[in-house]
Design an enzyme around this catalytic site. Structure first.
Site, PDB file in Angstrom:
ATOM      1  N   VAL A  21       0.865  -1.185   0.000  1.00 54.23           N
ATOM      2  CA  VAL A  21       0.000   0.000   0.000  1.00 54.23           C
ATOM      3  C   VAL A  21       0.897   1.229   0.000  1.00 54.23           C
ATOM      4  O   VAL A  21       1.821   1.340   0.821  1.00 54.23           O
ATOM      5  CB  VAL A  21      -0.929   0.028   1.231  1.00 54.23           C
TER       6      VAL A  21
ATOM      7  N   SER B  67       5.637  -1.292  -0.717  1.00 49.90           N
ATOM      8  CA  SER B  67       5.382  -0.654  -2.007  1.00 49.90           C
ATOM      9  C   SER B  67       6.560   0.192  -2.477  1.00 49.90           C
ATOM     10  O   SER B  67       7.249   0.834  -1.672  1.00 49.90           O
ATOM     11  CB  SER B  67       4.140   0.240  -1.900  1.00 49.90           C
TER      12      SER B  67
ATOM     13  N   TYR C  16       6.877  -1.186  -8.899  1.00 47.85           N
ATOM     14  CA  TYR C  16       6.266  -0.584 -10.081  1.00 47.85           C
ATOM     15  C   TYR C  16       7.418  -0.306 -11.047  1.00 47.85           C
ATOM     16  O   TYR C  16       8.321   0.467 -10.725  1.00 47.85           O
ATOM     17  CB  TYR C  16       5.568   0.735  -9.736  1.00 47.85           C
TER      18      TYR C  16
ATOM     19  N   THR D 173       4.167  -5.478  -9.808  1.00 48.43           N
ATOM     20  CA  THR D 173       2.773  -5.157 -10.130  1.00 48.43           C
ATOM     21  C   THR D 173       2.659  -4.873 -11.624  1.00 48.43           C
ATOM     22  O   THR D 173       3.360  -4.010 -12.149  1.00 48.43           O
ATOM     23  CB  THR D 173       2.287  -3.943  -9.323  1.00 48.43           C
TER      24      THR D 173
ATOM     25  N   LYS E  60       1.962  -9.596  -9.692  1.00 44.22           N
ATOM     26  CA  LYS E  60       0.705  -9.200  -9.039  1.00 44.22           C
ATOM     27  C   LYS E  60      -0.165  -8.458 -10.042  1.00 44.22           C
ATOM     28  O   LYS E  60       0.282  -7.523 -10.704  1.00 44.22           O
ATOM     29  CB  LYS E  60       0.991  -8.293  -7.841  1.00 44.22           C
TER      30      LYS E  60
ATOM     31  N   HIS F 247      -6.221  -4.987  -8.222  1.00 51.05           N
ATOM     32  CA  HIS F 247      -5.714  -3.736  -7.637  1.00 51.05           C
ATOM     33  C   HIS F 247      -6.732  -3.104  -6.687  1.00 51.05           C
ATOM     34  O   HIS F 247      -6.859  -1.879  -6.595  1.00 51.05           O
ATOM     35  CB  HIS F 247      -5.330  -2.747  -8.737  1.00 51.05           C
TER      36      HIS F 247
ATOM     37  N   ARG G 271      -9.088  -0.500  -8.167  1.00 50.21           N
ATOM     38  CA  ARG G 271      -8.597   0.864  -8.368  1.00 50.21           C
ATOM     39  C   ARG G 271      -8.091   1.124  -9.785  1.00 50.21           C
ATOM     40  O   ARG G 271      -7.633   2.226 -10.074  1.00 50.21           O
ATOM     41  CB  ARG G 271      -7.479   1.162  -7.357  1.00 50.21           C
TER      42      ARG G 271
END
Length: 364
Positions: A90, A118, A141, A167, A241, A265, A268
């Protein structure tokens, strides 16, 4: 909205279940933070259905089963875990509580939970690791600069993180209308601490008739062909993910990925996707046990965890469940959520005649 209430210093009697934390959190953060914490994409249909889908699945109680000596232990990607409940990545946790990720990781340690950190954490990877006493995974990311991606991975490895979770379902942000209406912004003092100093790609003018999405935002988005380089950049297990389609799950296995998180997600990104618990069985069938499967999205009860494992998951990740608790009561709230879910999981296992997680799978 009135001035946010002070954080709770003890857990009141009226918080008896994970779902009770949402209202407590709302009363303790401002409108700006709540727009980020609570929002989903577009009409938030997927956000709502992630939760509602669990409620539509019945459990069948079993009686007179001998479950003495039962437990919730499992082996997952080289870890011996006490239970199958992981803290999902998160971003910007200081929006919820001043301690941010350092408070969350202390709660994870107290309740024997693996935490996934994250890329957009509001504390550094190293500072979070210094407060940890259990397994940490790093969520990446993928950034436009390949060298900076390697730098992030190297930092995670050096700090003791034991898996890399990439992700893949958010190359562009979803249309989060609730955030737009609230004018969401990061307050002073909160940023993506681990992206400081990252080189920024050049942004040439769009060509005539060009698309802001296809020609700019997606210009540096990762594709399947980029996975080899990312896998080669680390000695850690690599998990994807954001898989919601069986064909993508098969491609991930073929690419040598070590694990999959079935995730939309948290509702989202792409609205009207199916709930993750509804997408899970077809993915589990296609994967056929080749790699571990995890699931996130909508989990608020121990019975939800039983349903996820029965449908093919090896473990689950929770996000808003503990984020609401962090906003309401800090690390104490996060620890309480983990305790509630583990207790409820054990109760549900006993009442369905399952002494172990493997028994849930066999009965599923």
């Amino acid at each position: 909205m009135p001035t946010p209430l002070p954080k709770l210093s003890a857990i009141p009697q009226e918080i008896a279940a994970v779902g009770d934390y949402a209202a407590q959190a709302r009363a303790r953060v401002d409108d700006n933070a709540w727009a980020y914490i609570g929002s989903g994409a577009a009409d938030e249909i997927t956000l709502r259905d992630n939760r509602a889908a669990f409620d539509r699945i019945p459990l069948h109680g079993r009686v007179l089963a001998d479950v003495r000596g039962g437990h919730t232990r499992l082996e997952l990607l080289g870890h011996s875990l006490a239970h199958p409940i992981l803290l999902a990545p998160v971003a910007y946790q200081k929006l919820a509580h001043p301690a941010g990720e350092t408070g969350t990781v202390q709660a994870a340690a107290a309740l024997d939970a693996c935490m996934v950190v994250s890329t957009l954490a509001s504390c550094t990877l190293e500072d979070i690791a210094r407060h940890a006493a259990g397994p940490l995974w790093f969520q990446l990311y993928v950034q436009p600069d390949a060298g900076f991606n390697r730098h992030l991975i190297e930092r995670a490895e050096a700090a003791g993180y034991s898996a890399l979770l990439i992700t893949v379902d958010a190359p562009v942000a979803g249309a989060r209308n609730r955030e737009h209406r609230a004018g969401f912004h990061l307050p002073a003092g909160i940023d993506a601490a681990n992206l400081r100093g990252m080189p920024q790609p050049a942004t040439p003018p769009l060509p005539a008739g060009g698309s802001q999405v296809f020609d700019r935002l997606m210009a540096h988005a990762p594709t399947w062909k980029d996975l080899d380089a990312l896998r080669a950049a680390t000695r850690l297990p690599v998990i994807l993910k954001g898989i919601m389609h069986p064909d993508d799950a098969a491609l991930a296995v073929a690419a040598g990925i070590d694990g999959i998180v079935v995730s939309n997600h948290g509702g989202r990104t792409l609205d009207t996707q199916p709930a993750t618990i509804d997408a899970l069985p077809a993915i589990a069938d296609r994967v056929g046990g080749a790699v571990p499967l995890l699931l996130d999205g909508g989990i608020r009860r121990g019975t939800d965890i039983v349903k996820a494992i029965a449908r093919g998951a090896d473990a689950v990740m929770i996000g808003r469940a503990w984020l609401h608790a962090l906003a309401a009561a800090g690390p104490l709230g996060v620890a309480h959520v983990l305790r509630l879910l583990r207790d409820e999981l054990e109760i549900a296992m006993a009442l369905t005649g399952c002494a172990t997680l493997a028994d849930i799978r066999r009965q599923g």
